[in-house]
Design an enzyme around this catalytic site. Structure first.
Site, PDB file in Angstrom:
ATOM      1  N   THR A 242       0.788  -1.232   0.000  1.00  0.00           N
ATOM      2  CA  THR A 242       0.000   0.000   0.000  1.00  0.00           C
ATOM      3  C   THR A 242       0.821   1.284   0.000  1.00  0.00           C
ATOM      4  O   THR A 242       0.284   2.350  -0.317  1.00  0.00           O
ATOM      5  CB  THR A 242      -0.917   0.019   1.231  1.00  0.00           C
ATOM      6  OG1 THR A 242      -0.119  -0.144   2.408  1.00  0.00           O
ATOM      7  CG2 THR A 242      -1.949  -1.092   1.154  1.00  0.00           C
ATOM      8  N   GLU A 243       2.114   1.236   0.377  1.00  0.00           N
ATOM      9  CA  GLU A 243       2.887   2.479   0.507  1.00  0.00           C
ATOM     10  C   GLU A 243       4.352   2.246   0.122  1.00  0.00           C
ATOM     11  O   GLU A 243       5.269   2.636   0.839  1.00  0.00           O
ATOM     12  CB  GLU A 243       2.810   3.018   1.942  1.00  0.00           C
ATOM     13  CG  GLU A 243       1.407   3.265   2.447  1.00  0.00           C
ATOM     14  CD  GLU A 243       1.372   3.784   3.876  1.00  0.00           C
ATOM     15  OE1 GLU A 243       2.414   4.293   4.355  1.00  0.00           O
ATOM     16  OE2 GLU A 243       0.314   3.679   4.521  1.00  0.00           O
ATOM     17  N   LEU A 244       4.569   1.620  -1.018  1.00  0.00           N
ATOM     18  CA  LEU A 244       5.919   1.190  -1.370  1.00  0.00           C
ATOM     19  C   LEU A 244       6.848   2.361  -1.669  1.00  0.00           C
ATOM     20  O   LEU A 244       6.520   3.255  -2.454  1.00  0.00           O
ATOM     21  CB  LEU A 244       5.867   0.263  -2.584  1.00  0.00           C
ATOM     22  CG  LEU A 244       7.219  -0.238  -3.098  1.00  0.00           C
ATOM     23  CD1 LEU A 244       7.913  -1.109  -2.047  1.00  0.00           C
ATOM     24  CD2 LEU A 244       7.057  -1.023  -4.398  1.00  0.00           C
TER      25      LEU A 244
END
Length: 960
Positions: free
Chosen positions: A837-839
């Site tokens: 979700t937040e790479l």
């Protein structure tokens, strides 16, 4: 208005050029020098296109006095540096606690390096500190109130990779015996070519002694200097253009030389000081510093209106030394922008650091203003009320565009080989030593304790049953260690693995981790919570970007008095490319299927042998990024997002502290506008986040609530947001980072988390509800192991929470493919879809960053449980972490961005061929949307179709 370029030529050599127009006269200037007198010399002007008249007025060619070797001229002013070109050896120059000599064409040049002037240069060697260099006393040749221009040609040599900073500095000895250092110029220098170091300075008062010197590269690197010049500047130094260090700044009166002109207090008082204030606090730069006093709010501080001096879509960098007064403890100081945009305002934190009352601390940062604005104010804020902020000048300038470092060469690496000596302890304690005063001994584990470990064939190679026992531990950092300095290669990712037990049975779990002592820094090599009842595997990774002098690998963590057992300690370099080949085959099985195209219709009987071309337009795998309301005003940024991502998540605009910063004042304007932007461009959207369990992320008014007041606020938040956006967000992160925080659970009981899920589902049944947390995928955090994440999800499900997806944030450093895959496998047992979700991956060298990003993307794309990857930004300065961007601030797609785009292209199927005699065409392709172009007897026909992932073979019938 038409502009034409004019050239001035002599003897076929272009001397200078200028752009001229019809509207006004332009001044064309240049110079030339003749080393020999030719038989004929012709001067002429040329340049505009054919048919354009050239108008010439007032042509002057005058003779300029030649420069002498020891006293060059700048604008007709003599150079005050003696022996400026080292033609007299080191006369008038002195090395600072190091060695120096002059290289020349007679004595021999260093490694074939010719002087920039073609003759002599100085080499400063045997440097053990960065401040060591070459100096000259210029006291009797400078005067107060005069602006001096500084110039030198420099480069570096020796034990250094890439570029290193070289600085020009003044050492000022004051009449009271104190010494002040004034930086006046700097440049990034390399081994490959000469660089020009420039700067300027002006002395407000004449000190007892003025020494000029050049310094800067790291210890061990040689400093090479040629052609040093300090001369009176022809022009007065622009008060609003240059800082004393010579760096251009858009800040007016940056060093308070003009009192407090252009500065004001933001809700507080400000004053200017010299050396005697605040217990003889001395400014770092210049002669003055300013203070913000009488502060009653954290946002009070010193400010300057910079409207009209900054532009949108331009990257700026800030530097300001700060400190505090009134508290012995460190506290955060921030540089913040207040931006008045058209129809809204925002506050941008552009730099922050921990400051104390003991020393000056640098605030450094970058920012871009994406949206059109009407007013911009820069201010320094942060400490609690009652604490003074001291500011020693502020430089704000357009960010320098640094040349990208080349791809590092990694050679002679034996991939997969364990660099730890005597890892199986077959030679007793050979190679091992204790960290601290603990005691080490070798023991053999009983077979029944090893049975579960040895079931994995990969462990059978290095698990012998012998282990190291560390006893008599009197501090947490004590344990078995090995020096591995000479076995490491720079820019290589190393995988860490060790089996550990802590203490003895019945005494609970303890934190255990593998550490790397890299010179004076601590590097995390993986961590776990372990007890004495069984063996636990630590997994981790690290990478070194700069050559260290000493590296120690050791195991530590439990409290004093708790024993550590260590078995099978391995550190081995990772062969990423070998795994990539495996992942390509895995991706083929997971993300592709066999497709049969069948053609029907009037022309179907005549299409046998007809040529066709198939082009996949979009892969069904989700690739997204976070965006925010401000940066989509940047047309270039918005265009890159629209073209290269099919999912979005709002960085902050849906978070509770954003939509209700003050209790009862709800504002969804920013999220409404972002959602409208995404819907316009057909982008799916994740909702982030309904709640945030980490207390530091909860707004102050909410932290003041307890019991039924807090419960009412929670219920109001759910009702307000989910009723407004029902059906418009595909996902919702319900309660962010529940492995790392417990704000709501501590105040409202254990069931509150499941209650949030249950209520959210009632209000918006169409949204998939996610858990979301960080450090789950890389083994670097004992709080957030995959096992603990699974345990949390199962507990929520047992309480009736409709958990629909697992969010793994992916803020990762030094990714190792099999460690990521192992974590994903453990999460996949729940049967829920997994999203990254937040790479983001962070590495200063963009080639290394590209490699790290590829590791993450290939692992996720090849894993059947992963349905999408969302990057946490892609544009420089708009990133959670520095050195994680795909696109530079000026819009240039860097190596990381190119790698991302190349992978997306690799995962699109393209093929062509001929229709067979059954009226069919068979191929294997990725899931997603396609177009096919068929050459029929009636002409080319184009059709679209979608390949899903439900069955091994899909038959698609197309009417032509």
């Amino acid at each position: 208005m038409m502009l034409y370029q004019y050239h001035l030529f002599i003897k076929g050599n272009c001397l200078t050029r200028i752009l001229a127009s019809q509207e006004c006269w332009e001044k064309l200037e240049g110079s030339f020098e003749l080393t020999t007198i030719p038989s004929r010399l012709v001067f002429y002007l040329e340049g505009p296109p054919a048919g354009v008249d050239l108008l010439i007025d007032s042509v002057t060619i005058s003779c300029k006095k030649a420069e002498s070797k020891t006293s060059s001229l700048i604008g007709g002013t003599a150079n005050i540096i003696l022996n400026c070109d080292f033609s007299e050896g080191l006369h008038s120059w002195h090395p600072i606690c190091c060695h120096a000599y002059v290289a020349s064409q007679w004595s021999g040049f260093l490694d074939g390096i010719r002087g920039d002037s073609g003759e002599n240069y100085a080499v400063v060697s045997k440097r053990t500190e960065p401040w060591q260099g070459l100096e000259q006393d210029i006291t009797d040749r400078v005067s107060a109130g005069t602006v001096y221009a500084v110039s030198a040609r420099v480069r570096v040599d020796g034990n250094i990779h890439g570029k290193a900073e070289v600085k020009a500095t003044l050492r000022l000895q004051n009449p009271d015996g104190s010494t002040h250092y004034n930086p006046i110029g700097r440049v990034l220098a390399s081994k490959e070519k000469w660089e020009k170091l420039e700067g300027s300075f002006s002395l407000t008062n004449m000190p007892k002694c003025v020494v000029f010197y050049i310094e800067g590269p790291p210890a061990g690197a040689d400093l090479i200097i040629d052609s040093v010049t300090i001369a009176r500047s022809e022009h007065k130094q622009p008060k609003e253009v240059k800082s004393p260090s010579g760096i251009e700044t858009i800040i007016k009166n940056p060093q308070f030389e003009e009192g407090l002109s252009n500065w004001s207090g933001r809700g507080c008082n400000i004053s200017r000081h010299e050396f005697t204030a605040y217990g003889n606090v001395k400014p770092v730069n210049g002669s003055y510093f300013a203070s913000a006093t009488g502060r009653v709010h954290s946002w009070n501080g010193i400010q300057q209106d910079i409207t009209g001096r900054v532009q949108r879509k331009v990257s700026y960098e800030i530097s300001s030394p700060v400190r505090i007064f009134g508290s012995a403890n460190e506290t955060e100081v921030r540089a913040t922008l207040w931006v008045q945009e058209y129809g809204r305002e925002q506050y941008l934190c552009i730099s922050k650091n921990q400051a104390s009352d003991k020393r000056w601390t640098d605030l450094k940062g970058k920012f871009i203003l994406h949206a059109p604005f009407s007013k911009v104010v820069l201010f320094i804020e942060g400490p609690p009320a009652g604490i003074d902020i001291l500011v020693d000048g502020l430089v704000l300038s357009p960010a320098r565009k640094l040349h990208a470092a080349p791809c590092p060469k990694i050679e002679n690496v034996l991939y997969g080989a364990n660099i730890m000596q005597n890892s199986a302890c077959s030679r007793g304690l050979a190679g091992w030593s204790p960290m601290g005063s603990c005691r080490l001994s070798i023991h053999t584990e009983s077979p029944h304790m090893l049975s579960s470990i040895l079931k994995d064939p990969s462990n059978q190679k290095h698990i012998s049953g012998r282990y190291i026992l560390a006893t008599n531990r009197t501090d947490v950092w004590m344990g078995p260690s090995q020096v591995i300095t000479d076995k490491l290669k720079l820019h290589t990712t190393y995988r860490v693995s060790a089996w550990v037990r802590a203490g003895s049975g019945g005494h609970g779990r303890h934190h255990v981790n593998v550490c790397l002592g890299v010179d004076d820094q601590w590097v995390n090599g993986g961590q776990i919570e372990a007890d004495g009842d069984q063996w636990y595997e630590i997994k981790g990774a690290f990478k070194l970007e700069k050559k260290p002098s000493k590296v120690i690998a050791y195991v530590q963590g439990p409290p004093p008095g708790v024993d550590i057992r260590v078995m099978g300690f391995q550190i081995s370099p990772v062969d990423r490319k070998a795994r990539f080949e495996y992942l390509k085959d895995k991706s083929d099985k997971v993300r592709k299927r066999d497709i049969v195209l069948k053609f029907e219709g009037l022309d179907a009987a005549n299409v046998f042998g007809s040529a066709l071309r198939i082009q996949q337009t979009e892969n069904s795998f989700a690739f997204g990024s976070c965006i925010n309301r401000s940066n989509i005003e940047n047309e270039d940024l918005a265009d890159f997002f629209v073209k290269n991502f099919n999912w979005a998540v709002f960085e902050n605009e849906l978070k509770w502290y954003w939509t209700e910063a003050e209790q009862g004042k709800i504002n969804y304007k920013d999220s409404d506008e972002l959602l409208k932007f995404c819907q316009k461009h057909n982008k799916q959207v994740r909702g982030h986040c309904l709640f945030w369990e980490v207390e530091d992320s909860v707004q102050p008014w909410l932290r003041s609530l307890h019991g039924h007041h807090l419960m009412a606020a929670v219920q109001g938040r759910l009702q307000s947001l989910l009723s407004r956006y029902k059906g418009q967000f595909r996902h919702h992160d319900v309660n962010n980072e529940m492995l790392h925080g417990s704000f709501y659970q501590d105040r409202l009981g254990r069931d509150i988390r499941a209650h949030m899920f249950r209520e959210a589902h009632k209000l918006d049944p169409s949204a998939v509800l996610f858990v979301n947390d960080y450090n789950v995928e890389d083994g670097c955090d004992s709080k957030s192991t995959p096992e603990k994440f699974v345990e949390q999800i199962v507990d929520l499900q047992d309480r009736g929470a409709p958990v629909g997806g697992i969010g793994v944030q992916g803020h990762i450093s030094h990714p190792v493919g099999d460690i990521i895959c192992d974590s994903l496998d453990k999460l996949a047992i729940l049967g829920l879809p997994i999203w990254i979700t937040e790479l983001d991956v962070s590495a200063e060298n963009e080639h290394i960053r590209a490699d790290d990003l590829e590791v993450c993307l290939r692992e996720c794309f090849a894993h059947a449980a992963v349905e999408g990857v969302v990057l946490w930004g892609f544009w420089e300065t708009f990133m959670f972490r520095n050195h994680a961007h795909l696109v530079d601030a000026d819009g240039t797609i860097n190596e990381t961005g190119k790698r991302y785009l190349a992978l997306k292209q690799e995962w699109l199927t393209q093929t062509d061929g001929d229709i067979d005699h059954h009226g069919e065409f068979k191929f294997r392709g990725y899931h997603g949307s396609y177009t096919v172009e068929v050459a029929t007897p009636s002409g080319k026909v184009t059709r679209s179709f979608v390949v899903d992932k439900e069955n091994p073979v899909q038959v698609v019938t197309l009417n032509i």
